[in-house]
Scaffold this motif. Structure first.
Motif, PDB file in Angstrom:
ATOM      1  N   CYS A  40      35.139 108.491  25.122  1.00 55.71           N
ATOM      2  CA  CYS A  40      35.311 107.033  25.079  1.00 55.71           C
ATOM      3  C   CYS A  40      36.485 106.639  25.973  1.00 55.71           C
ATOM      4  O   CYS A  40      37.473 107.382  26.069  1.00 55.71           O
ATOM      5  CB  CYS A  40      35.572 106.566  23.644  1.00 55.71           C
ATOM      6  N   HIS A  42      38.289 104.123  25.359  1.00 57.79           N
ATOM      7  CA  HIS A  42      39.265 103.424  24.527  1.00 57.79           C
ATOM      8  C   HIS A  42      39.986 104.373  23.568  1.00 57.79           C
ATOM      9  O   HIS A  42      39.583 105.519  23.394  1.00 57.79           O
ATOM     10  CB  HIS A  42      38.567 102.328  23.722  1.00 57.79           C
ATOM     11  N   CYS A  44      41.166 103.187  20.108  1.00 63.15           N
ATOM     12  CA  CYS A  44      41.407 102.084  19.158  1.00 63.15           C
ATOM     13  C   CYS A  44      42.256 102.492  17.957  1.00 63.15           C
ATOM     14  O   CYS A  44      41.986 103.491  17.290  1.00 63.15           O
ATOM     15  CB  CYS A  44      40.078 101.536  18.664  1.00 63.15           C
ATOM     16  N   CYS A  52      40.271 104.605  15.099  1.00 61.22           N
ATOM     17  CA  CYS A  52      38.817 104.595  15.316  1.00 61.22           C
ATOM     18  C   CYS A  52      38.167 105.545  14.305  1.00 61.22           C
ATOM     19  O   CYS A  52      38.598 106.687  14.162  1.00 61.22           O
ATOM     20  CB  CYS A  52      38.578 105.088  16.744  1.00 61.22           C
ATOM     21  N   SER A  58      36.485 110.139  20.470  1.00 57.47           N
ATOM     22  CA  SER A  58      37.245 109.267  21.366  1.00 57.47           C
ATOM     23  C   SER A  58      38.666 109.772  21.606  1.00 57.47           C
ATOM     24  O   SER A  58      38.999 110.240  22.695  1.00 57.47           O
ATOM     25  CB  SER A  58      37.280 107.846  20.794  1.00 57.47           C
ATOM     26  N   GLY A  89      31.955 107.298  19.996  1.00 61.90           N
ATOM     27  CA  GLY A  89      32.242 107.198  21.408  1.00 61.90           C
ATOM     28  C   GLY A  89      31.656 105.979  22.111  1.00 61.90           C
ATOM     29  O   GLY A  89      31.366 104.974  21.499  1.00 61.90           O
ATOM     30  N   LYS A 136      36.626  94.774  21.774  1.00 64.00           N
ATOM     31  CA  LYS A 136      37.906  95.228  21.205  1.00 64.00           C
ATOM     32  C   LYS A 136      38.988  94.192  21.470  1.00 64.00           C
ATOM     33  O   LYS A 136      39.377  93.959  22.616  1.00 64.00           O
ATOM     34  CB  LYS A 136      38.288  96.592  21.796  1.00 64.00           C
TER      35      LYS A 136
HETATM   36  S1  SF4 Z   1      36.277 102.207  18.009  1.00 62.78           S
HETATM   37 FE1  SF4 Z   1      34.703 102.472  19.580  1.00 62.78          FE
HETATM   38  S2  SF4 Z   1      35.705 101.803  21.474  1.00 62.78           S
HETATM   39 FE2  SF4 Z   1      37.323 102.192  19.991  1.00 62.78          FE
HETATM   40  S3  SF4 Z   1      37.977 104.313  20.370  1.00 62.78           S
HETATM   41 FE3  SF4 Z   1      36.407 104.328  18.757  1.00 62.78          FE
HETATM   42  S4  SF4 Z   1      34.498 104.715  19.808  1.00 62.78           S
HETATM   43 FE4  SF4 Z   1      35.972 104.027  21.339  1.00 62.78          FE
END
Ligand code: SF4
Length: 257
Positions: A40, A42, A44, A52, A58, A89, A136
């Protein structure tokens, strides 16, 4: 010419492959086959809401372990399932895989829902049935000095990496125009702190209320219980749509459910 997969026995960045009932968004209730990719763009971090919930794809990505034939075999084994939840991901990091899945879906009349944060526009030979977009917002940015699920410390590089592709409005707009259908799935906490940002985002992209499915924040039963009521009441009064997360209510923090 869009990329395809020519060797169906080659290992792919697919970490999980399992059957489930779709529990989020406008396809909830359908039996589905989940294809979870790893990797990923990101990182988060939702403060009290934690990291996340698929951090193993990720922040600390594990290696994929399935090939394309494995995916076909899953559909052969479960002929009653005509849905696919393509999640991560960030599946849009894998254009050849996603495109090949649209061919499989077209051949077998399978409806694909792709879960995406919307950072990349991905054309495919056959349009995807439903984009389930979770943009996001500012509450997803990792905080300097915080500790990741496997004990690393957040530095500026991680924050910059997260912000680089965050809220790519152009990519989201193009994706919505190209694929068959979409909905936006914002996560709201019990204090509804993100509502202003979500409203602004939806206004900018001209997204109508019936395409917005608000989802309560929380990655376990306990935290979800706190946000369910406030988010339901908000949706009742605001006129969006509401989606729970029944898989967490049923199985709490278990993986592959
Ligand atoms: S919530 Fe989604 S965009 Fe954010 S790190 Fe996890 S998989 Fe990636």
């Amino acid at each position: 010419m869009l990329k395809r997969i020519d060797d169906y026995s080659k290992n792919l960045p697919v970490l999980e492959l399992y059957t489930a009932v779709q529990s989020e968004g406008s396809r909830q209730g359908y039996p589905t086959i989940v294809v979870r990719t790893t990797g990923c763009t990101h990182r988060c971090y939702f403060g009290e809401g934690g990291w996340c919930d698929s951090w193993y794809t990720s922040i600390h990505p594990e290696k994929g372990k399935y090939n394309f034939q494995d995916i076909i075999n899953m559909y052969d084994k479960h002929p009653h399932i005509k849905e696919m939840m393509l999640t991560g991901g960030s599946p849009t990091m894998h254009p050849a895989l996603v495109n090949e899945l649209t061919h499989l879906a077209n051949e077998r009349d399978i409806f694909i829902t792709i879960e995406t944060e919307g950072s990349h526009f991905l054309p495919t030979d056959f349009p995807i049935g439903l984009l389930s977009i979770s943009p996001k917002f500012s509450n997803s940015v990792p905080v300097l000095g915080a500790t990741t699920p496997q004990g690393a410390t957040v530095d500026q590089k991680m924050i910059d990496r997260h912000n680089k592709h965050r809220l790519n409005l152009d990519a989201i707009k193009k994706s919505i125009e190209y694929h068959s259908d979409y909905h936006i799935k914002p996560v709201l906490d019990k204090d509804l702190t993100m509502v202003g940002e979500v409203e602004e985002f939806c206004k900018e992209l001209e997204i109508p209320d019936h395409k917005i499915w608000a989802m309560p924040a929380g990655d376990d039963r306990e935290s979800l219980f706190e946000s369910y009521g406030p988010v339901m009441n908000f949706v009742r009064d605001r006129g969006w749509r509401y989606t729970g997360r029944s898989h967490i209510m049923a199985f709490n923090t278990e993986r592959e459910v």
